[in-house]
Design a protein around this motif. Structure first.
Motif, PDB file in Angstrom:
ATOM      1  N   GLY A 168       0.810  -1.215   0.000  1.00  0.00           N
ATOM      2  CA  GLY A 168       0.000   0.000   0.000  1.00  0.00           C
ATOM      3  C   GLY A 168       0.841   1.261   0.000  1.00  0.00           C
ATOM      4  O   GLY A 168       0.578   2.191  -0.777  1.00  0.00           O
TER       5      GLY A 168
ATOM      6  N   TYR B  75       2.680   1.627  -3.342  1.00  0.00           N
ATOM      7  CA  TYR B  75       1.784   2.094  -4.402  1.00  0.00           C
ATOM      8  C   TYR B  75       1.473   3.577  -4.237  1.00  0.00           C
ATOM      9  O   TYR B  75       1.465   4.347  -5.210  1.00  0.00           O
ATOM     10  CB  TYR B  75       0.496   1.279  -4.390  1.00  0.00           C
TER      11      TYR B  75
ATOM     12  N   LEU C 222      -5.982   4.158 -11.579  1.00  0.00           N
ATOM     13  CA  LEU C 222      -5.693   3.979 -10.159  1.00  0.00           C
ATOM     14  C   LEU C 222      -6.239   2.647  -9.651  1.00  0.00           C
ATOM     15  O   LEU C 222      -5.572   1.939  -8.872  1.00  0.00           O
ATOM     16  CB  LEU C 222      -6.291   5.125  -9.346  1.00  0.00           C
TER      17      LEU C 222
ATOM     18  N   TYR D  87      -4.009  -0.426  -8.336  1.00  0.00           N
ATOM     19  CA  TYR D  87      -4.219  -0.900  -6.964  1.00  0.00           C
ATOM     20  C   TYR D  87      -4.460  -2.403  -6.930  1.00  0.00           C
ATOM     21  O   TYR D  87      -3.890  -3.116  -6.078  1.00  0.00           O
ATOM     22  CB  TYR D  87      -5.402  -0.164  -6.337  1.00  0.00           C
TER      23      TYR D  87
ATOM     24  N   CYS E 122      -1.221  -4.249  -7.506  1.00  0.00           N
ATOM     25  CA  CYS E 122      -0.347  -4.207  -6.334  1.00  0.00           C
ATOM     26  C   CYS E 122      -0.916  -5.014  -5.166  1.00  0.00           C
ATOM     27  O   CYS E 122      -0.154  -5.577  -4.367  1.00  0.00           O
ATOM     28  CB  CYS E 122      -0.128  -2.760  -5.889  1.00  0.00           C
ATOM     29  N   ARG E 123      -2.218  -5.086  -5.082  1.00  0.00           N
ATOM     30  CA  ARG E 123      -2.847  -5.737  -3.924  1.00  0.00           C
ATOM     31  C   ARG E 123      -2.891  -7.249  -4.066  1.00  0.00           C
ATOM     32  O   ARG E 123      -2.672  -7.977  -3.080  1.00  0.00           O
ATOM     33  CB  ARG E 123      -4.275  -5.185  -3.760  1.00  0.00           C
TER      34      ARG E 123
END
Length: 283
Positions: free
Chosen positions: A101, A104, A264, A268, A271-272
């Protein structure tokens, strides 16, 4: 506060790594040279035509035209951000020492700061080199010339801007250009997340050059969508037959906001929920 300091450290590390990259240094120098030439052209135009311009409307002029040669400047900016994030072991270290988090968030802030820095530096350079031809004052000099003469041979800014206060027009021009460059930078970041940096570069290089290389002569009679037509206020005003001034610009900004929100979300989710791995692959 520890989370804020962590993100700040990541952003500072990213900025330092980016600023010392040969791509950034060389492309930045070329962009500054182009900006200098555009500012000098603006100064010579004012001197040659015996016109005068105020600081505020000059800010609008540079922002609304994309500092002169928009395709080439954007292409060089594309090269500068082509390593976002830079694919090296440093990214793995940042991921290990923080978390997904914060990493990112630092990347989003990095793209945001780089875009703002680009605009601030180019605007400062443009105003600095055109300083001898600028005068102190407020409002639009075009309106003053229209009031004193029946006809004017040259007009510095687009007609719809004359209906707005100078600060509002400047903010609109800055918002459109910022969105165009930020979408470019962040999209490159998303392509890099999926391990396809070359695809992102190829896509944007094609979008920036396609209208000039192919469509300008062959398909100019067709009403085709080209992203560069929405890069600056001048481009929007010159290419949109149904241009309505502020309502059209607000619509364009809302579309940009939707694109940014989509990027975005995709970034996200990547990355998550997906594996992130960076190596020394050259882009």
């Amino acid at each position: 506060m520890s989370k804020v300091r962590s993100v700040k450290s990541l952003v500072c590390g990213q900025l330092s790594d980016w600023a010392h990259s040969p791509r950034t240094i060389i492309s930045g120098l070329v962009i500054l040279a182009l900006t200098y030439m555009n500012a000098r052209d603006y100064q010579h135009f004012l001197e040659r035509t015996s016109l005068y311009a105020y600081w505020g409307e000059s800010v609008f002029y540079f922002l609304s035209t994309g500092f002169g040669n928009l395709p080439l400047t954007s292409a060089l900016f594309l090269i500068m951000v082509s390593e976002v994030p830079k694919r090296n072991a440093f990214q793995n270290i940042m991921l290990i020492r923080s978390n997904r988090g914060r990493w990112y968030a630092s990347q989003v802030l990095f793209c945001l700061l780089v875009t703002i820095l680009m605009m601030v530096v180019l605007l400062s350079v443009s105003l600095g080199f055109s300083f001898p031809a600028l005068e102190s004052g407020e409002g639009w000099s075009d309106l003053e010339r229209m009031a004193s003469e029946s006809e004017i041979e040259y007009q510095l800014v687009t007609a719809f801007a004359l209906e707005l206060p100078v600060p509002q027009a400047c903010w609109l021009a800055a918002a459109v250009l910022f969105c165009f460059w930020f979408v470019m930078a962040f999209s490159i970041f998303v392509f890099n997340l999926f391990g396809k940096p070359q695809l992102g570069l190829l896509l944007y290089a094609t979008l920036l050059s396609l209208k000039v290389i192919v469509l300008w002569e062959m398909l100019s009679e067709f009403d085709l969508f080209m992203p560069s037509d929405y890069a600056t206020i001048c481009n929007i005003a010159n290419t949109q037959g149904d241009f309505e001034g502020v309502p059209t610009i607000v619509t364009v900004l809302l579309v940009y906001a939707s694109i940014i929100a989509g990027c975005l979300l995709i970034g996200y989710l990547k990355c998550r929920y997906m594996d992130l791995q960076f190596d020394s692959e050259k882009v």
